[in-house]
Design an enzyme around this catalytic site. Sequence first.
Site: not given
Ligand code: MEV
Length: 325
Positions: A111, A114-115, A117, A158
């Site tokens: 969470g 990392s992907s 980043a 992200d």
């Molecule tokens: C994931 O870090 C955040 C989510 O809201 C997915 C997104 O925003 O694409 C779960």
Amino acid sequence: MQVSDHSPADAPAHTGMGQTVAKVILFGEHSVVYGYPAIALPLAGLRMIARVEPADGPATLTCLGWSGPLRQAPARLASVVRAVDAALEHVGRPDARLHVTTVADFPPERGLGSSAAAAGAVIRAVLDAFDTPADAEDLFELTQAAERVAHGHPSGLDATATASTAPIRFEAGRTEPIAIDVPAWLVVADSGVHGSTRETVGHIRERHEIDPQGTDPLLADLGRIARDAETALRDGDAAAIGELMDAAHARLAALGVSDTHLDALVATARDAGALGAKLTGGGRGGCVIALAESRPAAERIAQALEGAGARRSWVHAPQAREAAA
Ligand code: MEV
């Protein structure tokens, strides 16, 4: 960055470097996918660094615990491979020979972004290796191409937060910096359990399709909580932010994206004196965040979380300073 002048004809002329950081979502994960606002913090002390070097043979990748030919990378690295390809297409050298390496200060699938980043850092390194400038919009679009492979329908939060140098408010693709001046500390604790954002986003999408009446109010609540949090963050009202974190965790749990480990860590943080706590990011594994009124309180909470099974924790001052616990 100019490191070497001697490289094969179809390789970059020199080494390229790219850097992004981890992020935590304070408010609005999941509901942001449905157009509600979210607030995220980049964690400047947790870096993702990518290096692209000229190669003599076929492209290779060393990333997130795997190393080998780029074209044989495992499915979990498909988004990083897409990032390399998107960047090579952007520079007009789709078949370039290169070695791509990433090194991270933070674990994958927790969470912390990392992907996005990894994709963002790799894209910047490829562009640097080919001396190709790109504006923020290009970099965002290239990172989103990789994120679509990772998550299906990413909101873009992200990709933005991991490339940011300041806290952001993100809503329906629009980003604004947000001033945070709260006399509080944030504890980030890793449950040690791998989370899959693709799965949790998919879970909520299915739930939304089957039961819109039950799901919409929870998403709307998360949106309202994020809006209220903006006011509390601006006013420096740590107690209100803590309460809003608790409220957000309850809605995320009701949506089915928490799990017993995350619920237990959130309860531990509250018992240890946190002003509030919640999961952060995709959920069902990954990290929790907890708000503390002082640095010593944050350290006590971090210790309690590690005592309760968290693999690692970090203590972060949302305004400026940052340190590892
Ligand atoms: C994931 O870090 C955040 C989510 O809201 C997915 C997104 O925003 O694409 C779960």
